[in-house]
Write an enzyme that holds these catalytic residues in place. Structure first.
Site, PDB file in Angstrom:
ATOM      1  N   ASN A   9       0.871  -1.180   0.000  1.00  0.00           N
ATOM      2  CA  ASN A   9       0.000   0.000   0.000  1.00  0.00           C
ATOM      3  C   ASN A   9       0.909   1.232   0.000  1.00  0.00           C
ATOM      4  OD1 ASN A   9       0.507   0.876   2.845  1.00  0.00           O
ATOM      5  ND2 ASN A   9      -0.424  -1.111   3.277  1.00  0.00           N
ATOM      6  N   ASP A  37       1.628  -8.739   1.269  1.00  0.00           N
ATOM      7  CA  ASP A  37       2.470  -7.703   1.882  1.00  0.00           C
ATOM      8  C   ASP A  37       2.897  -8.126   3.299  1.00  0.00           C
ATOM      9  OD1 ASP A  37       3.692  -5.262   2.275  1.00  0.00           O
ATOM     10  OD2 ASP A  37       1.841  -4.112   2.509  1.00  0.00           O
TER      11      ASP A  37
HETATM   12  N1  AR6 Z   1       2.244 -15.522  -1.973  1.00  0.00           N
HETATM   13  C1  AR6 Z   1       1.673 -15.215  -3.154  1.00  0.00           C
HETATM   14  N2  AR6 Z   1       0.480 -14.621  -3.271  1.00  0.00           N
HETATM   15  C2  AR6 Z   1      -0.177 -14.331  -2.120  1.00  0.00           C
HETATM   16  C3  AR6 Z   1       0.346 -14.594  -0.831  1.00  0.00           C
HETATM   17  C4  AR6 Z   1       1.620 -15.227  -0.785  1.00  0.00           C
HETATM   18  N3  AR6 Z   1       2.210 -15.531   0.367  1.00  0.00           N
HETATM   19  N4  AR6 Z   1      -0.566 -14.178   0.099  1.00  0.00           N
HETATM   20  C5  AR6 Z   1      -1.606 -13.667  -0.588  1.00  0.00           C
HETATM   21  N5  AR6 Z   1      -1.387 -13.760  -1.927  1.00  0.00           N
HETATM   22  P1  AR6 Z   1      -3.476  -8.886  -1.414  1.00  0.00           P
HETATM   23  P2  AR6 Z   1      -3.915  -6.403  -2.945  1.00  0.00           P
HETATM   24  C6  AR6 Z   1      -2.236 -13.336  -3.059  1.00  0.00           C
HETATM   25  O1  AR6 Z   1      -4.725  -8.683  -0.656  1.00  0.00           O
HETATM   26  O2  AR6 Z   1      -5.227  -6.891  -3.424  1.00  0.00           O
HETATM   27  C7  AR6 Z   1      -2.329  -5.488   1.873  1.00  0.00           C
HETATM   28  O3  AR6 Z   1      -2.868  -5.344   3.150  1.00  0.00           O
HETATM   29  C8  AR6 Z   1      -3.721 -13.223  -2.813  1.00  0.00           C
HETATM   30  O4  AR6 Z   1      -4.343 -14.489  -2.966  1.00  0.00           O
HETATM   31  O5  AR6 Z   1      -2.270  -9.363  -0.710  1.00  0.00           O
HETATM   32  O6  AR6 Z   1      -2.969  -5.780  -3.945  1.00  0.00           O
HETATM   33  C9  AR6 Z   1      -1.489  -4.300   1.444  1.00  0.00           C
HETATM   34  O7  AR6 Z   1      -0.835  -3.704   2.534  1.00  0.00           O
HETATM   35  C10 AR6 Z   1      -4.154 -12.272  -3.927  1.00  0.00           C
HETATM   36  O8  AR6 Z   1      -4.467 -12.985  -5.133  1.00  0.00           O
HETATM   37  O9  AR6 Z   1      -3.024  -7.520  -2.194  1.00  0.00           O
HETATM   38  C11 AR6 Z   1      -2.505  -3.386   0.839  1.00  0.00           C
HETATM   39  O10 AR6 Z   1      -3.148  -2.592   1.825  1.00  0.00           O
HETATM   40  C12 AR6 Z   1      -2.904 -11.435  -4.189  1.00  0.00           C
HETATM   41  O11 AR6 Z   1      -1.864 -12.024  -3.413  1.00  0.00           O
HETATM   42  C13 AR6 Z   1      -3.509  -4.330   0.213  1.00  0.00           C
HETATM   43  O12 AR6 Z   1      -3.403  -5.551   0.937  1.00  0.00           O
HETATM   44  C14 AR6 Z   1      -3.049  -9.981  -3.792  1.00  0.00           C
HETATM   45  O13 AR6 Z   1      -3.830  -9.870  -2.603  1.00  0.00           O
HETATM   46  C15 AR6 Z   1      -3.166  -4.619  -1.224  1.00  0.00           C
HETATM   47  O14 AR6 Z   1      -4.205  -5.373  -1.783  1.00  0.00           O
END
Ligand code: AR6
Length: 176
Positions: free
Chosen positions: A23, A33
């Site tokens: 973020n 993240d």
């Molecule tokens: N390895 C690979 N992919 C993953 C992992 C992992 N360990 N964990 C989750 N994903 P998101 P965004 C996938 O929510 O939508 C955070 O709080 C998950 O299944 O992580 O860009 C940040 O600080 C999904 O498909 O990121 C921001 O505030 C993908 O990663 C916000 O979330 C992205 O999900 C960003 O939201």
């Protein structure tokens, strides 16, 4: 440039840089993240603080590079994806600019191997199918001329993204 697709946890992936879906504060959060910050250790947030103190928040579509610290990956490229607002706020263009800036940083720092998660498709709510199509269209355009990046691995965490990426990337993958 070779393009690969795997299902798994990006924090355990060995390469020149893994990409973080961060973020604007770069201070960590949930999802991928949170997982990356936990695996990298507290030095990662310290380096992120120095960056935001110097240049302010990282706006959607932008990207910055840090070291990987305790990760297996040497570096982390932090990018901030768009929050989905129904499709009327240039979300697709912003997502595309995340990928443009990832590639730009890879060129600048001579990074040959990258691992990229499904940016914006979790908490930020970007429709998964549209995201997969947007990303595939972008890499279809750059792949032919690419001379620095050798391997890009898209790391899908959930089955739905894996299925959608398999479909959108079918012409870009060597093995399906
Ligand atoms: N390895 C690979 N992919 C993953 C992992 C992992 N360990 N964990 C989750 N994903 P998101 P965004 C996938 O929510 O939508 C955070 O709080 C998950 O299944 O992580 O860009 C940040 O600080 C999904 O498909 O990121 C921001 O505030 C993908 O990663 C916000 O979330 C992205 O999900 C960003 O939201």
């Amino acid at each position: 440039m070779r393009i690969q697709l795997i299902k798994g946890d990006i924090t355990t992936f060995a390469c020149d840089a893994i990409v973080n879906a961060a973020n604007s504060s770069l201070m960590g959060g949930g999802g991928v993240d949170g997982a990356i910050h936990r695996a990298a250790g507290p030095q990662l947030v310290e380096e992120c603080k120095v960056i935001t103190q110097r240049q302010g928040p990282c706006h959607p579509g932008q990207a910055v590079l840090t070291k990987g610290y305790n990760l297996v990956a040497a570096h982390v490229i932090h990018t901030v994806g768009p929050i989905w607002r129904g499709g009327t706020a240039n979300e697709e263009a912003t997502l595309r600019s995340c990928y443009e800036n990832i590639v730009r940083l890879a060129h600048q720092h001579r990074l040959k191997t990258l691992a990229i998660p499904n940016i914006s498709t979790g908490v930020y709510g970007f429709p998964k199918e549209l995201a997969a199509q947007t990303v595939a269209a972008y890499f279809r355009g750059v792949r032919e001329h690419e001379r620095i990046i050798e391997i890009v691995t898209f790391v899908c965490f959930d089955d739905e993204n894996l299925r959608l990426y398999r479909r959108s990337f079918s012409d870009l993958l060597e093995h399906n």
